[in-house]
Write a protein that holds these residues in place. Structure first.
Motif, PDB file in Angstrom:
ATOM      1  N   ARG A 281       8.339   6.799  -1.630  1.00  0.00           N
ATOM      2  CA  ARG A 281       6.893   7.111  -1.930  1.00  0.00           C
ATOM      3  C   ARG A 281       6.015   6.012  -1.421  1.00  0.00           C
ATOM      4  N   TRP A 282       6.713   4.939  -1.104  1.00  0.00           N
ATOM      5  CA  TRP A 282       5.986   3.867  -0.610  1.00  0.00           C
ATOM      6  C   TRP A 282       6.110   3.492   0.975  1.00  0.00           C
ATOM      7  N   ASP A 283       5.134   3.815   1.636  1.00  0.00           N
ATOM      8  CA  ASP A 283       5.568   3.938   3.204  1.00  0.00           C
ATOM      9  C   ASP A 283       5.642   2.484   3.858  1.00  0.00           C
ATOM     10  N   SER A 284       5.073   1.496   3.251  1.00  0.00           N
ATOM     11  CA  SER A 284       5.425   0.258   3.826  1.00  0.00           C
ATOM     12  C   SER A 284       6.502  -0.618   3.153  1.00  0.00           C
ATOM     13  N   SER A 285       7.636   0.009   2.335  1.00  0.00           N
ATOM     14  CA  SER A 285       8.404  -0.563   1.984  1.00  0.00           C
ATOM     15  C   SER A 285       9.700  -0.443   2.668  1.00  0.00           C
TER      16      SER A 285
END
Length: 315
Positions: A281-285
């Motif tokens: 759910r966290w695109d920049s992770s």
């Protein structure tokens, strides 16, 4: 690393009904790195976190969360204000320390419960966060707390049976609620017995970690009571996060902030599914699984150091 040779600055900041201990190591003009310890109630301990980062490049900041460590008063000595010890209060304490030290933005790191607090802080103050690096990732959701206090007993049935019997739960009361009630109760002898039972269970459910040595988590009675009282207080209230799912449902708000989610495959008390759900759910992770470790082993800590370096290279 140059941790052992660097001067440690330290002090306290005053917040409502408490004094929060902080310490800072490394280059005063360096990139600030905040470390949030586990627990709740684990404290900074002997400061091993300071050795993970290059002190010629970083300013490494740690604090003892409200009610534990060198912060005062200890939670068991201030039961009347226990209801004010919440995740929201800890976030405000972190901001007070940041302002006191004159830090505009920092890299936020955390281990175990510290990862929950780091994410909750970042969601509240994203403009203060350069990046996030977490080990043994948790969100303190109701599902996670149910697993660690009850469902994981399927793997350790003998120890969990003892843990359940020692809870003295009332009808309809969850195990964690029973321990929270007794630990915060007026009968301090009973609270000490509850703390011992809680300590035995904590020592059991992480024991599939190959680096873990069996035995009590805390030999010191005060530390044992602090830890048990704060953990059960937070867990019985789902980390004071809305519906027990607040971080998972809001994590997309951190898109654009670099995140490193580091987790041991063999972490039986906190399965890797939480880190995986956040990553999806966290695109920049980035999701980093350490295959042969459990709850925050040495390989995870090496990955944490590398993650901070990578985030710093983007600043």
């Amino acid at each position: 690393m140059t941790g052992e040779q660097s001067k440690i600055d330290s002090g306290w900041v005053n917040v409502p009904h408490a004094r929060i201990y902080w310490e800072a190591t490394g280059e005063p003009a360096g990139i600030p790195v905040l470390y949030l310890h586990g627990g709740p109630g684990g404290s900074l301990g002997r400061g091993g976190y300071r050795k993970r980062h290059d002190h010629s490049r970083f300013r490494v900041v740690g604090l003892d969360q409200r009610g534990c460590g060198k912060s005062s008063p200890h939670v068991q000595d201030d039961i009347d204000h226990l209801s004010e010890n919440t995740t929201q209060a800890l976030i405000e304490d972190i901001e007070t320390v940041r302002e006191h030290l004159g830090i505009e933005k920092w890299i936020v790191t955390g281990v175990s419960w510290g990862s929950t607090l780091a994410l909750a802080y970042a969601l509240e103050h994203p403009n203060r966060v350069l990046g996030i690096a977490l080990v043994a990732v948790t969100t303190s959701s109701r599902d996670e707390i149910q697993w660690i206090t009850e469902d994981v007993g399927r793997i350790f049935p003998e120890a969990w049976s003892d843990f359940l019997e020692a809870a003295h739960a009332e009808p309809g009361e969850r195990v964690v609620e029973a321990y929270a009630r007794r630990l915060a109760g007026q009968d301090r002898d009973d609270a000490r017995l509850a703390a011992l039972s809680w300590d035995r269970w904590e020592s059991t459910h992480v024991s599939l970690d190959p680096n873990w040595l069996p035995g009590p988590l805390f030999e010191d009675e005060q530390e044992r009571m602090t830890f048990a009282l704060l953990v059960t207080h937070y867990w019985s209230n789902d980390g004071f996060l809305v519906d027990g799912q607040e971080i998972i449902t809001r994590i997309h708000e951190l898109n654009g902030i670099p995140g490193h989610l580091i987790h041991g495959r063999r972490d039986i008390s906190g399965p890797a599914v939480t880190a995986w759900q956040l990553h999806r759910r966290w695109d920049s992770s980035r999701l980093i699984i350490i295959e042969d470790e459990g709850h925050g082993g040495p390989g995870c800590m090496v990955a944490l150091t590398q993650a901070v370096q990578e985030i710093a290279a983007m600043v």
